[in-house]
Design an enzyme around this catalytic site. Structure first.
Site, short mmCIF file in Angstrom:
data_model
loop_
_atom_site.label_atom_id
_atom_site.label_comp_id
_atom_site.label_asym_id
_atom_site.label_seq_id
_atom_site.Cartn_x
_atom_site.Cartn_y
_atom_site.Cartn_z
N ASP A 9 2.31 -1.45 5.11
CA ASP A 9 1.06 -0.82 4.73
C ASP A 9 0.10 -2.10 4.75
OD1 ASP A 9 -1.42 0.65 3.29
OD2 ASP A 9 -0.58 -0.55 1.83
N ASP A 11 -3.77 -2.10 3.15
CA ASP A 11 -4.58 -2.57 1.93
C ASP A 11 -3.56 -2.75 0.74
OD1 ASP A 11 -7.36 -2.50 2.62
OD2 ASP A 11 -6.51 -0.54 3.49
MG LIG Z 1 -1.98 0.06 0.20
#
Ligand SMILES: [Mg+2]
Length: 212
Positions: A9, A11
């Site tokens: 992922d 962020d």
């Molecule tokens: Mg995230």
């Protein structure tokens, strides 16, 4: 030694920031956006709806905010070591984001990532319209990216690893052979095979039997 595909992922995983919050600071909507992000990552809101609501607050911002946000992004410790460690063994690394290509592209190129995918912000006459352009990368989109990249790289799904912190990472974590919760929300920690709490992504290498 098998070749691996690791998918992260973006962020609060690849980077320590939430890009939409960096953009929202410029729009004066940071408090509103960060409250929605928190609820979305805890799994209390539908991701696509929550993304549209947050992006709507960015309407009218000039495209110069992308460069500002890119300059402020802080890469998580251990990322260069993780990438180098994977590449040293012929393995590949991708990142998939509910955030935005406009900020991710320069970062991905600079880091030397093999694959990346994110959402795009709609722009008209040099300003954000407050809409997302094209299909939204959501939880299902993240899982599809992992499967596509494994096929493209010729890596068996049995040799895939997914690393994330939020509820919209759970489907890709379920699709991968090994799921890693990284500084994650309680719901993600509960469902992951392994929990990494040290803020150092090179900790993922030994899980594959690789050295940093
Ligand atoms: Mg995230």
């Amino acid at each position: 030694m098998p070749r691996f595909l690791t998918v992260l992922d973006v962020d609060s995983t690849l980077i320590e920031d939430e890009v939409i919050e960096l953009l929202a600071e410029a729009a004066g909507s940071h408090a509103e956006v960060s409250a929605i992000t928190e609820r979305a990552m805890a799994g209390e809101l539908d991701f696509a709806e929550s993304l549209r609501a947050r992006v709507a607050t960015l309407a009218g911002l000039p495209v110069a905010v992308f460069a500002d946000a890119t300059a402020r992004v802080r890469v998580t410790p251990g990322v260069p070591e993780l990438i180098a460690g994977l590449h040293a063994h012929g393995s590949v690394i991708g990142v998939v984001s509910g955030g935005f290509h406009e900020v991710l592209d320069p970062l991905a190129e600079q880091l030397g990532l093999d694959y990346w995918r994110a959402n795009r912000l709609d722009v008209a006459e040099g300003r954000l319209t407050g809409r997302v352009s094209g299909p939204i990368v959501d939880a299902a989109g993240k899982a599809s990216a992992l499967r596509e990249w494994a096929a493209d790289a010729g890596v068996d799904l049995a040799h895939t690893v997914a690393v994330g912190d939020g509820a919209n990472d759970l489907q890709m974590m379920a699709a991968a052979a090994l799921s890693v919760a990284f500084n994650a929300k309680p719901r993600v920690r509960d469902q992951a095979d392994v929990v990494v709490d040290r803020c150092d992504l090179s900790q993922v290498l030994p899980l594959m039997g690789l050295r940093g």
